[in-house]
Structures are given as C-alpha cells and as structure tokens.
Design a protein around this motif. Structure first.
Motif, PDB file in Angstrom:
ATOM      1  N   HIS A 122       0.978  -1.087  -0.243  1.00  0.00           N
ATOM      2  CA  HIS A 122      -0.503   0.119  -0.198  1.00  0.00           C
ATOM      3  C   HIS A 122       0.844   1.306  -0.075  1.00  0.00           C
ATOM      4  O   HIS A 122       0.781   2.065  -0.182  1.00  0.00           O
ATOM      5  CB  HIS A 122      -1.079  -0.125   1.529  1.00  0.00           C
ATOM      6  N   GLN A 123       2.054   1.248   0.945  1.00  0.00           N
ATOM      7  CA  GLN A 123       3.156   2.868   0.739  1.00  0.00           C
ATOM      8  C   GLN A 123       3.568   2.419  -0.461  1.00  0.00           C
ATOM      9  O   GLN A 123       3.768   3.181  -1.055  1.00  0.00           O
ATOM     10  CB  GLN A 123       3.995   2.431   2.108  1.00  0.00           C
ATOM     11  N   ARG A 124       4.113   1.531  -1.149  1.00  0.00           N
ATOM     12  CA  ARG A 124       4.378   1.160  -2.320  1.00  0.00           C
ATOM     13  C   ARG A 124       3.899   2.235  -3.769  1.00  0.00           C
ATOM     14  O   ARG A 124       3.891   3.152  -3.661  1.00  0.00           O
ATOM     15  CB  ARG A 124       5.097  -0.119  -2.599  1.00  0.00           C
ATOM     16  N   LEU A 125       2.605   1.433  -3.754  1.00  0.00           N
ATOM     17  CA  LEU A 125       1.320   1.601  -4.539  1.00  0.00           C
ATOM     18  C   LEU A 125       1.390   3.873  -4.213  1.00  0.00           C
ATOM     19  O   LEU A 125       0.655   4.274  -5.804  1.00  0.00           O
ATOM     20  CB  LEU A 125       0.094   0.850  -4.596  1.00  0.00           C
ATOM     21  N   LEU A 126       1.211   3.925  -3.254  1.00  0.00           N
ATOM     22  CA  LEU A 126       0.551   5.678  -2.969  1.00  0.00           C
ATOM     23  C   LEU A 126       2.030   6.725  -3.336  1.00  0.00           C
ATOM     24  O   LEU A 126       1.773   7.637  -3.884  1.00  0.00           O
ATOM     25  CB  LEU A 126       0.752   5.959  -1.134  1.00  0.00           C
ATOM     26  N   GLN A 127       3.552   6.001  -3.137  1.00  0.00           N
ATOM     27  CA  GLN A 127       4.394   6.445  -3.240  1.00  0.00           C
ATOM     28  C   GLN A 127       5.008   6.846  -4.605  1.00  0.00           C
ATOM     29  O   GLN A 127       5.652   6.637  -5.743  1.00  0.00           O
ATOM     30  CB  GLN A 127       5.861   6.371  -2.519  1.00  0.00           C
ATOM     31  N   ALA A 128       4.504   5.285  -5.943  1.00  0.00           N
ATOM     32  CA  ALA A 128       4.936   5.369  -6.897  1.00  0.00           C
ATOM     33  C   ALA A 128       4.206   6.069  -8.259  1.00  0.00           C
ATOM     34  O   ALA A 128       2.995   6.963  -7.890  1.00  0.00           O
ATOM     35  CB  ALA A 128       4.445   3.801  -7.822  1.00  0.00           C
ATOM     36  N   ASP A 129       5.390   5.899  -9.473  1.00  0.00           N
ATOM     37  CA  ASP A 129       5.126   6.669 -10.133  1.00  0.00           C
ATOM     38  C   ASP A 129       4.078   5.551 -11.437  1.00  0.00           C
ATOM     39  O   ASP A 129       4.609   4.802 -11.786  1.00  0.00           O
ATOM     40  CB  ASP A 129       6.275   7.329 -10.981  1.00  0.00           C
ATOM     41  N   PRO A 130       2.809   6.204 -11.255  1.00  0.00           N
ATOM     42  CA  PRO A 130       2.221   4.931 -12.329  1.00  0.00           C
ATOM     43  C   PRO A 130       2.695   5.404 -13.812  1.00  0.00           C
ATOM     44  O   PRO A 130       2.487   3.736 -14.724  1.00  0.00           O
ATOM     45  CB  PRO A 130       1.096   5.783 -12.370  1.00  0.00           C
ATOM     46  N   GLN A 131       3.339   5.917 -14.526  1.00  0.00           N
ATOM     47  CA  GLN A 131       4.424   5.744 -16.007  1.00  0.00           C
ATOM     48  C   GLN A 131       5.941   4.648 -15.849  1.00  0.00           C
ATOM     49  O   GLN A 131       6.082   4.365 -16.719  1.00  0.00           O
ATOM     50  CB  GLN A 131       4.653   7.188 -15.900  1.00  0.00           C
ATOM     51  N   ARG A 132       6.019   4.675 -14.846  1.00  0.00           N
ATOM     52  CA  ARG A 132       7.457   3.536 -14.221  1.00  0.00           C
ATOM     53  C   ARG A 132       6.970   2.301 -13.091  1.00  0.00           C
ATOM     54  O   ARG A 132       7.632   1.415 -13.839  1.00  0.00           O
ATOM     55  CB  ARG A 132       8.022   4.552 -13.943  1.00  0.00           C
ATOM     56  N   HIS A 133       5.296   2.081 -12.775  1.00  0.00           N
ATOM     57  CA  HIS A 133       5.569   1.679 -12.042  1.00  0.00           C
ATOM     58  C   HIS A 133       4.218   0.679 -12.273  1.00  0.00           C
ATOM     59  O   HIS A 133       3.008   1.422 -12.613  1.00  0.00           O
ATOM     60  CB  HIS A 133       6.119   1.323 -10.614  1.00  0.00           C
ATOM     61  N   THR A 134       4.189  -0.577 -12.145  1.00  0.00           N
ATOM     62  CA  THR A 134       2.517  -1.150 -12.139  1.00  0.00           C
ATOM     63  C   THR A 134       2.397  -2.431 -10.519  1.00  0.00           C
ATOM     64  O   THR A 134       3.775  -2.452 -10.455  1.00  0.00           O
ATOM     65  CB  THR A 134       3.019  -2.291 -12.941  1.00  0.00           C
ATOM     66  N   VAL A 135       0.989  -2.803 -10.943  1.00  0.00           N
ATOM     67  CA  VAL A 135       0.582  -2.995  -9.471  1.00  0.00           C
ATOM     68  C   VAL A 135       1.676  -4.282  -9.239  1.00  0.00           C
ATOM     69  O   VAL A 135       2.123  -4.931  -8.230  1.00  0.00           O
ATOM     70  CB  VAL A 135      -0.826  -3.262 -10.047  1.00  0.00           C
ATOM     71  N   THR A 136       1.899  -4.794 -10.714  1.00  0.00           N
ATOM     72  CA  THR A 136       2.217  -6.473 -10.194  1.00  0.00           C
ATOM     73  C   THR A 136       3.853  -6.883  -9.983  1.00  0.00           C
ATOM     74  O   THR A 136       4.875  -7.301  -9.494  1.00  0.00           O
ATOM     75  CB  THR A 136       2.280  -7.378 -12.036  1.00  0.00           C
ATOM     76  N   GLU A 137       4.311  -5.518 -10.751  1.00  0.00           N
ATOM     77  CA  GLU A 137       5.995  -5.407 -10.338  1.00  0.00           C
ATOM     78  C   GLU A 137       5.898  -4.816  -8.575  1.00  0.00           C
ATOM     79  O   GLU A 137       6.539  -5.449  -7.882  1.00  0.00           O
ATOM     80  CB  GLU A 137       6.526  -3.885 -10.800  1.00  0.00           C
ATOM     81  N   LEU A 138       5.429  -3.719  -8.025  1.00  0.00           N
ATOM     82  CA  LEU A 138       4.707  -3.594  -6.348  1.00  0.00           C
ATOM     83  C   LEU A 138       5.078  -4.566  -6.033  1.00  0.00           C
ATOM     84  O   LEU A 138       5.395  -4.344  -4.315  1.00  0.00           O
ATOM     85  CB  LEU A 138       4.562  -2.062  -6.502  1.00  0.00           C
ATOM     86  N   ALA A 139       3.868  -5.386  -6.612  1.00  0.00           N
ATOM     87  CA  ALA A 139       3.418  -6.863  -4.762  1.00  0.00           C
ATOM     88  C   ALA A 139       4.195  -7.873  -5.346  1.00  0.00           C
ATOM     89  O   ALA A 139       4.500  -8.373  -4.362  1.00  0.00           O
ATOM     90  CB  ALA A 139       2.199  -7.294  -6.235  1.00  0.00           C
ATOM     91  N   LEU A 140       5.136  -8.072  -5.972  1.00  0.00           N
ATOM     92  CA  LEU A 140       6.635  -8.715  -6.165  1.00  0.00           C
ATOM     93  C   LEU A 140       7.088  -8.225  -5.394  1.00  0.00           C
ATOM     94  O   LEU A 140       8.235  -8.977  -4.265  1.00  0.00           O
ATOM     95  CB  LEU A 140       7.230  -9.164  -7.791  1.00  0.00           C
ATOM     96  N   LEU A 141       7.692  -6.893  -5.623  1.00  0.00           N
ATOM     97  CA  LEU A 141       8.965  -6.236  -4.393  1.00  0.00           C
ATOM     98  C   LEU A 141       7.936  -6.711  -3.268  1.00  0.00           C
ATOM     99  O   LEU A 141       9.382  -6.799  -2.540  1.00  0.00           O
ATOM    100  CB  LEU A 141       8.437  -5.017  -4.837  1.00  0.00           C
ATOM    101  N   ALA A 142       6.940  -6.217  -2.648  1.00  0.00           N
ATOM    102  CA  ALA A 142       6.809  -7.048  -1.285  1.00  0.00           C
ATOM    103  C   ALA A 142       6.826  -8.222  -0.880  1.00  0.00           C
ATOM    104  O   ALA A 142       5.721  -8.576   0.391  1.00  0.00           O
ATOM    105  CB  ALA A 142       4.796  -6.149  -1.250  1.00  0.00           C
ATOM    106  N   GLY A 143       6.861  -9.486  -1.699  1.00  0.00           N
ATOM    107  CA  GLY A 143       6.711 -10.714  -1.559  1.00  0.00           C
ATOM    108  C   GLY A 143       5.226 -11.252  -1.630  1.00  0.00           C
ATOM    109  O   GLY A 143       5.502 -12.411  -1.705  1.00  0.00           O
ATOM    110  N   PHE A 144       4.538 -10.569  -2.376  1.00  0.00           N
ATOM    111  CA  PHE A 144       3.128 -11.585  -2.338  1.00  0.00           C
ATOM    112  C   PHE A 144       3.842 -12.346  -3.668  1.00  0.00           C
ATOM    113  O   PHE A 144       4.854 -11.929  -5.110  1.00  0.00           O
ATOM    114  CB  PHE A 144       2.512 -10.697  -3.163  1.00  0.00           C
ATOM    115  N   SER A 145       3.396 -13.446  -4.130  1.00  0.00           N
ATOM    116  CA  SER A 145       3.466 -14.573  -5.544  1.00  0.00           C
ATOM    117  C   SER A 145       1.979 -14.915  -5.983  1.00  0.00           C
ATOM    118  O   SER A 145       2.132 -15.196  -7.240  1.00  0.00           O
ATOM    119  CB  SER A 145       3.815 -15.637  -5.317  1.00  0.00           C
TER     120      SER A 145
END
Length: 320
Positions: A272-295
């Motif tokens: 949630h914190q990653r999504l709030l701070q991320a640039d939607p032009q550079r990052h995707t939900v999938t990328e951020l979820a995987l970075l947070a440990g979700f598979s």
C-alpha cells in the motif's frame, strides 16, 4: 462435494483389471472382489501436490478390497456418500460422512465399499509427515508414528479438521494456490499441523511453550526484516528457537492472528505504501506486489481490495 476434483479425472472404467491396475498405481497393489450382484462403474479423480495426494474414488458397486500393506504413506479416507467398513486385525470399523479413517503404513487391513460409496481420500507421504512432526514439536519421534483408526468429524476438534479439509479439497479442486510452490507448502504444513494436533496418535506431545512478549517481538522483527523473502512458520520459529506449535499459540495469545496472517497483513501495508509513492508511468501493480513479497497476484488483489476498499490499480493511479 460430489463435484470435487472433476478437473483431475484419472479413470472411468467398468473393467475389473483396469480398475485394479490404475488404483494400484495411485495407492497400492490390492485384490479387488466384486459382489456377484454388482457391476463396476468406477470413477477416480486424483491430484498430487508435493507431499500430499488429494483424491476421490467411487467404485459404483459393492466391492471387497484386500490391499498389501501401505509402505511409504498414510491414507486418510472420508466417505461423502454411502459407507465403508475396515477390518483391522480382530476389529471392524464402519465409517461414513461423520467419521473419517486413517490407515498407518505397514498395517494389515481390508475394506468393503457399499455400492453407493463415494469417498474422499488423502495420500500422506510418511517421511514428510515424520519430518514435519519433528520440526513442529521440536523433538524426535519415539518409535513409529501410529494413528488411531477412526475420528468423529461432527464434534469438537474433529469438526474443525473437517472444515479445514473441505476448504483444502475445494482449493485443490478449483483454486490456484496449490500451483504456487510457496503457498502449496504452507497449505500442506497447515494440514500436517492440524492432523497431528487433532488426531490421536501414539507420540507423547510436549506442553506448549509459553512465549514471552519479547519472543513475539523477536518473531515480528524477523518478519519485518525479511518481509519480501519467502517466509514460513517453520523459518520464523527456527529463528526464535521455538516449535511451530508454540509460535502459533503465542501469536494467537498476543497478536490475535496466526503468524502467516500477520505476514500477509504486513505485506499488504508495505505494498500500500509502495503504491501511494510510486509513479504509475514507471511502475505497475504487479511489479510492486512482487517486490513486497506476494506471489499469488489474484489473491493479493482480492485481499488488498478487502482491506483498503479499492483495487490496487486505483491506489496507483491516484498518483497520476
């Protein structure tokens, strides 16, 4: 319940030799005798995970089965229709949808199915269960692990086990969690822990170690430090130096949820914190979820929306 594992059909046959051969491949060699007034109409469904095999079997006839002793697995069976009789030495046990049976390796037995019996079964790897026992209780086995033959499923802890089994059979049948190696192992561990805690067996269990708030803090700190890595209850318990059984009990007492529920909650907060701070032009939900440990991304999205009231993509797009 009668549609479980339809996607994993292994056999539909009226032929005695074919049925006997195929069932032997999944379970064990046996002699199959059919009642003279019956005709086989056998359906077998089976899905194997890493340490368990989830199955459903219906012979469609009154049959008597004389198996060879099981060698490397335990066999848990639950008729969801009809009934079954098991003969062990000089004891006979009848069981149906309200009673489950559990057969031990190297045990002599025979079985009789009624014509309308439709049963669920779980093939439990012997070495995997023994290995889990020693990690779960932090003690070696005292001789061979042997279970009592029958457990009532309509009351007490047996009812809790039955609810877990129904959910896991549904997931093995229709879900995707068993397709993820890490999640599959967690589901198998949950089954092992519940089976060992609920079903009476011949091993003397240690008392549950009472955890201090400091031990719980150690576990939480370890989770936070390794949140993006594959985590399991076993790994967390080994770091704190306690049994997984005590870790479960400590989290229930001090945190109110299980260790892995706590892990998921922290990962959801992190993403949630990653999504709030991320640039939607550079990052995707999938990328951020995987970075947070979700598979398991589908389950992540559902859990995120349940907690925050919106889809993760909506949170990300708020930054546009």
């Amino acid at each position: 319940m009668h549609q479980l594992l339809q996607r994993y059909a292994q056999l539909h046959s009226y032929d005695v030799d074919q049925v006997q051969h195929h069932v032997a491949q999944v379970l064990c060699p046996h002699h199959l005798k059919i009642n003279n007034a019956s005709q086989l109409n056998t359906h077998l469904y089976y899905r194997a995970s890493q340490r368990l095999g989830w199955g459903r079997l219906r012979y469609g006839a009154t049959v008597h089965i004389q198996p060879q002793p099981l060698t490397d697995f335990y066999l848990l069976q639950i008729p969801i229709q009809g009934h079954e009789k098991i003969q062990l030495s000089h004891q006979s046990f009848y069981y149906s949808s309200q009673r489950a049976s559990l057969l031990n390796p190297n045990q002599m037995f025979s079985m009789q199915h009624s014509q309308h019996t439709d049963k669920l079964f779980i093939r439990i790897c012997k070495t995997s269960l023994e290995h889990f026992f020693q990690k779960h209780y932090q003690r070696p086995l005292q001789g061979e692990l042997l279970f009592t033959p029958v457990l009532a499923l309509d009351q007490g802890a047996g009812a809790s086990l039955w609810r877990l089994l129904q959910w896991q059979f549904q997931e093995a049948s229709e879900g995707s969690w068993f397709e993820q190696a890490q999640t599959q192992r967690q589901l198998e561990d949950t089954f092992f822990a519940c089976l060992l805690d609920v079903w009476e067996h011949n091993q003397l269990l240690p008392s549950i170690q009472t955890l201090t708030p400091h031990a719980i803090k150690q576990a939480k700190d370890y989770i936070h430090q390794h949140l993006t890595e594959p985590l399991s209850v076993t790994r967390i318990a080994q770091h704190v130096g306690i049994s997984t059984r005590s870790l479960y009990a400590g989290f229930k007492d001090f945190v109110g949820i299980s260790p892995m529920q706590y892990v998921k909650k922290q990962r959801l907060h992190d993403v949630h914190q990653r999504l709030l701070q991320a640039d939607p032009q550079r990052h995707t939900v999938t990328e951020l979820a995987l970075l947070a440990g979700f598979s398991h991304l589908g389950q992540f999205a559902a859990d995120y929306q349940r907690l925050y009231g919106v889809r993760p993509s909506v949170t990300l797009q708020q930054n546009a």
